[in-house]
Write a protein that holds these residues in place. Sequence first.
Motif, PDB file in Angstrom:
ATOM      1  N   VAL A 105      41.421  72.716  23.555  1.00 49.54           N
ATOM      2  CA  VAL A 105      41.991  71.416  23.895  1.00 49.54           C
ATOM      3  C   VAL A 105      41.787  71.196  25.392  1.00 49.54           C
ATOM      4  O   VAL A 105      42.194  72.028  26.205  1.00 49.54           O
ATOM      5  CB  VAL A 105      43.500  71.360  23.561  1.00 49.54           C
ATOM      6  CG1 VAL A 105      44.082  70.003  23.914  1.00 49.54           C
ATOM      7  CG2 VAL A 105      43.744  71.710  22.098  1.00 49.54           C
ATOM      8  N   TYR A 106      41.138  70.088  25.727  1.00 45.72           N
ATOM      9  CA  TYR A 106      40.868  69.724  27.115  1.00 45.72           C
ATOM     10  C   TYR A 106      41.772  68.558  27.493  1.00 45.72           C
ATOM     11  O   TYR A 106      41.839  67.568  26.767  1.00 45.72           O
ATOM     12  CB  TYR A 106      39.411  69.293  27.287  1.00 45.72           C
ATOM     13  CG  TYR A 106      38.415  70.327  26.825  1.00 45.72           C
ATOM     14  CD1 TYR A 106      37.987  71.338  27.677  1.00 45.72           C
ATOM     15  CD2 TYR A 106      37.899  70.285  25.538  1.00 45.72           C
ATOM     16  CE1 TYR A 106      37.074  72.289  27.254  1.00 45.72           C
ATOM     17  CE2 TYR A 106      36.983  71.230  25.103  1.00 45.72           C
ATOM     18  CZ  TYR A 106      36.569  72.229  25.955  1.00 45.72           C
ATOM     19  OH  TYR A 106      35.663  73.171  25.539  1.00 45.72           O
ATOM     20  N   ASP A 113      53.141  70.355  32.942  1.00 48.34           N
ATOM     21  CA  ASP A 113      54.058  69.582  32.105  1.00 48.34           C
ATOM     22  C   ASP A 113      53.286  68.619  31.197  1.00 48.34           C
ATOM     23  O   ASP A 113      53.650  68.420  30.041  1.00 48.34           O
ATOM     24  CB  ASP A 113      55.062  68.793  32.958  1.00 48.34           C
ATOM     25  CG  ASP A 113      56.110  69.690  33.609  1.00 48.34           C
ATOM     26  OD1 ASP A 113      56.322  70.830  33.129  1.00 48.34           O
ATOM     27  OD2 ASP A 113      56.705  69.248  34.608  1.00 48.34           O
ATOM     28  N   VAL A 114      52.223  68.028  31.725  1.00 48.69           N
ATOM     29  CA  VAL A 114      51.373  67.138  30.919  1.00 48.69           C
ATOM     30  C   VAL A 114      50.663  67.943  29.843  1.00 48.69           C
ATOM     31  O   VAL A 114      50.632  67.550  28.672  1.00 48.69           O
ATOM     32  CB  VAL A 114      50.359  66.372  31.810  1.00 48.69           C
ATOM     33  CG1 VAL A 114      49.358  65.606  30.963  1.00 48.69           C
ATOM     34  CG2 VAL A 114      51.090  65.438  32.764  1.00 48.69           C
ATOM     35  N   LEU A 115      50.083  69.082  30.208  1.00 42.65           N
ATOM     36  CA  LEU A 115      49.413  69.930  29.230  1.00 42.65           C
ATOM     37  C   LEU A 115      50.389  70.355  28.138  1.00 42.65           C
ATOM     38  O   LEU A 115      50.062  70.327  26.947  1.00 42.65           O
ATOM     39  CB  LEU A 115      48.801  71.159  29.896  1.00 42.65           C
ATOM     40  CG  LEU A 115      47.408  70.970  30.494  1.00 42.65           C
ATOM     41  CD1 LEU A 115      47.414  70.116  31.728  1.00 42.65           C
ATOM     42  CD2 LEU A 115      46.773  72.311  30.787  1.00 42.65           C
ATOM     43  N   SER A 116      51.592  70.726  28.535  1.00 41.76           N
ATOM     44  CA  SER A 116      52.617  71.142  27.578  1.00 41.76           C
ATOM     45  C   SER A 116      52.993  70.007  26.626  1.00 41.76           C
ATOM     46  O   SER A 116      53.171  70.225  25.426  1.00 41.76           O
ATOM     47  CB  SER A 116      53.851  71.632  28.332  1.00 41.76           C
ATOM     48  OG  SER A 116      54.852  72.035  27.433  1.00 41.76           O
ATOM     49  N   ALA A 117      53.105  68.786  27.143  1.00 44.46           N
ATOM     50  CA  ALA A 117      53.455  67.643  26.294  1.00 44.46           C
ATOM     51  C   ALA A 117      52.364  67.375  25.258  1.00 44.46           C
ATOM     52  O   ALA A 117      52.657  67.091  24.088  1.00 44.46           O
ATOM     53  CB  ALA A 117      53.702  66.402  27.149  1.00 44.46           C
ATOM     54  N   VAL A 118      51.101  67.473  25.665  1.00 44.46           N
ATOM     55  CA  VAL A 118      49.991  67.298  24.717  1.00 44.46           C
ATOM     56  C   VAL A 118      50.043  68.394  23.663  1.00 44.46           C
ATOM     57  O   VAL A 118      49.937  68.132  22.460  1.00 44.46           O
ATOM     58  CB  VAL A 118      48.632  67.286  25.450  1.00 44.46           C
ATOM     59  CG1 VAL A 118      47.468  67.376  24.458  1.00 44.46           C
ATOM     60  CG2 VAL A 118      48.500  66.038  26.320  1.00 44.46           C
ATOM     61  N   GLN A 120      52.607  70.168  22.661  1.00 49.23           N
ATOM     62  CA  GLN A 120      53.762  69.958  21.777  1.00 49.23           C
ATOM     63  C   GLN A 120      53.479  68.860  20.753  1.00 49.23           C
ATOM     64  O   GLN A 120      53.860  68.986  19.585  1.00 49.23           O
ATOM     65  CB  GLN A 120      55.009  69.641  22.591  1.00 49.23           C
ATOM     66  CG  GLN A 120      55.536  70.843  23.340  1.00 49.23           C
ATOM     67  CD  GLN A 120      56.694  70.502  24.266  1.00 49.23           C
ATOM     68  OE1 GLN A 120      57.160  69.381  24.338  1.00 49.23           O
ATOM     69  NE2 GLN A 120      57.158  71.506  25.003  1.00 49.23           N
ATOM     70  N   GLN A 121      52.812  67.785  21.157  1.00 52.38           N
ATOM     71  CA  GLN A 121      52.472  66.717  20.227  1.00 52.38           C
ATOM     72  C   GLN A 121      51.509  67.234  19.164  1.00 52.38           C
ATOM     73  O   GLN A 121      51.658  66.927  17.970  1.00 52.38           O
ATOM     74  CB  GLN A 121      51.864  65.525  20.977  1.00 52.38           C
ATOM     75  CG  GLN A 121      51.596  64.324  20.088  1.00 52.38           C
ATOM     76  CD  GLN A 121      51.086  63.113  20.868  1.00 52.38           C
ATOM     77  OE1 GLN A 121      51.070  63.103  22.111  1.00 52.38           O
ATOM     78  NE2 GLN A 121      50.661  62.103  20.144  1.00 52.38           N
ATOM     79  N   LEU A 122      50.528  68.026  19.567  1.00 51.46           N
ATOM     80  CA  LEU A 122      49.565  68.577  18.607  1.00 51.46           C
ATOM     81  C   LEU A 122      50.243  69.524  17.614  1.00 51.46           C
ATOM     82  O   LEU A 122      49.993  69.453  16.409  1.00 51.46           O
ATOM     83  CB  LEU A 122      48.446  69.322  19.338  1.00 51.46           C
ATOM     84  CG  LEU A 122      47.486  68.466  20.145  1.00 51.46           C
ATOM     85  CD1 LEU A 122      46.600  69.346  21.030  1.00 51.46           C
ATOM     86  CD2 LEU A 122      46.654  67.578  19.232  1.00 51.46           C
ATOM     87  N   THR A 123      51.120  70.385  18.115  1.00 47.26           N
ATOM     88  CA  THR A 123      51.727  71.398  17.243  1.00 47.26           C
ATOM     89  C   THR A 123      52.874  70.846  16.399  1.00 47.26           C
ATOM     90  O   THR A 123      53.387  71.553  15.531  1.00 47.26           O
ATOM     91  CB  THR A 123      52.196  72.613  18.058  1.00 47.26           C
ATOM     92  OG1 THR A 123      53.135  72.197  19.051  1.00 47.26           O
ATOM     93  CG2 THR A 123      51.014  73.315  18.718  1.00 47.26           C
ATOM     94  N   ALA A 124      53.241  69.600  16.623  1.00 49.42           N
ATOM     95  CA  ALA A 124      54.253  68.943  15.781  1.00 49.42           C
ATOM     96  C   ALA A 124      53.599  67.940  14.825  1.00 49.42           C
ATOM     97  O   ALA A 124      54.299  67.203  14.140  1.00 49.42           O
ATOM     98  CB  ALA A 124      55.278  68.230  16.659  1.00 49.42           C
ATOM     99  N   SER A 125      52.282  67.940  14.756  1.00 49.47           N
ATOM    100  CA  SER A 125      51.541  66.950  13.975  1.00 49.47           C
ATOM    101  C   SER A 125      50.999  67.545  12.672  1.00 49.47           C
ATOM    102  O   SER A 125      51.085  68.757  12.465  1.00 49.47           O
ATOM    103  CB  SER A 125      50.364  66.441  14.807  1.00 49.47           C
ATOM    104  OG  SER A 125      49.306  67.402  14.831  1.00 49.47           O
ATOM    105  N   PRO A 126      50.401  66.735  11.816  1.00 50.55           N
ATOM    106  CA  PRO A 126      49.758  67.256  10.605  1.00 50.55           C
ATOM    107  C   PRO A 126      48.577  68.190  10.909  1.00 50.55           C
ATOM    108  O   PRO A 126      48.118  68.904  10.037  1.00 50.55           O
ATOM    109  CB  PRO A 126      49.262  65.993   9.891  1.00 50.55           C
ATOM    110  CG  PRO A 126      50.127  64.900  10.398  1.00 50.55           C
ATOM    111  CD  PRO A 126      50.439  65.266  11.824  1.00 50.55           C
ATOM    112  N   LEU A 127      48.122  68.220  12.148  1.00 51.72           N
ATOM    113  CA  LEU A 127      47.027  69.096  12.568  1.00 51.72           C
ATOM    114  C   LEU A 127      47.536  70.459  13.052  1.00 51.72           C
ATOM    115  O   LEU A 127      46.762  71.344  13.386  1.00 51.72           O
ATOM    116  CB  LEU A 127      46.239  68.388  13.684  1.00 51.72           C
ATOM    117  CG  LEU A 127      44.909  68.948  14.138  1.00 51.72           C
ATOM    118  CD1 LEU A 127      43.906  69.015  12.990  1.00 51.72           C
ATOM    119  CD2 LEU A 127      44.361  68.119  15.287  1.00 51.72           C
ATOM    120  N   ALA A 128      48.840  70.654  13.073  1.00 55.47           N
ATOM    121  CA  ALA A 128      49.475  71.823  13.695  1.00 55.47           C
ATOM    122  C   ALA A 128      48.895  73.166  13.263  1.00 55.47           C
ATOM    123  O   ALA A 128      48.736  74.066  14.096  1.00 55.47           O
ATOM    124  CB  ALA A 128      50.980  71.806  13.437  1.00 55.47           C
TER     125      ALA A 128
END
Length: 173
Positions: A105-106, A113-118, A120-128
Motif C-alpha cells: 500500500v502506497y 497518522d495519515v498512513l494509519s488512517a488509510v 485502518q480503513q482498508l482493514t475494516a473493509s470487505p478487502l480486509a
Amino acid sequence: MAGFGTADGVPRYSMSGSRGRRDNGSMIERFNPSTVHEPAGYSHVTISEAGRLAHLAGQCPLNLAGEVVGVSGDFAAQTAQLITNCLAVLDAAGATPADVVRSVVYVVSPDSDVLSAVWQQLTASPLAAAFTTASTLVGVAALGYNGQLVEIDLTAALESKQDVIPQETPASA
C-alpha cells in the motif's frame, strides 16, 4: 528451540513449533517467527502452494471514467475507490481477498497518522482479508496520476488453471 545457529560460522535460522494457520484449502500458509516482533494484523511470512499467481497491476483511485476521485486531499474517498477497484480485479481474476499472498500500500504522506488512517480503513473493509498476509505500508513522495494519494499492489494465489475460467478477455497489446 528458535534462534540462530552458527556452529560452523554460517548463520542459520531455525524455528520450532507450529507455523501458524493455513487458509484457502491449505494453499496459503501465514505465520510469524518467534524471533521477530508480533505484527498488528498481518503476517511476516506467507507461503503459497498455489500453482498460479495473479499479479494485479497497482490499483489507483480511478472511477470507471478514468478520473481520480477525491483529488482535494481526500484520502478516505480515494481509499474507498481503491477497495472497490481491488475487489473488482480480484473477482475478475477468480480470486477473493483471502487469496492474496502479498500486498503493498502506497500513501502520499510522511505523516504516520495519515498512513494509519488509510490502513485502518482498508482493514475494516470487505478487502480486509488481503492485509492479513505479507503486507507493506509505505509513505511515498508522489504517485502516477495528478492528485493521486493512494495505490495498492496485490498478488493472489489461484487454483489450478482447469478449475478457473477467466471472467474477462485479456488486455490487447
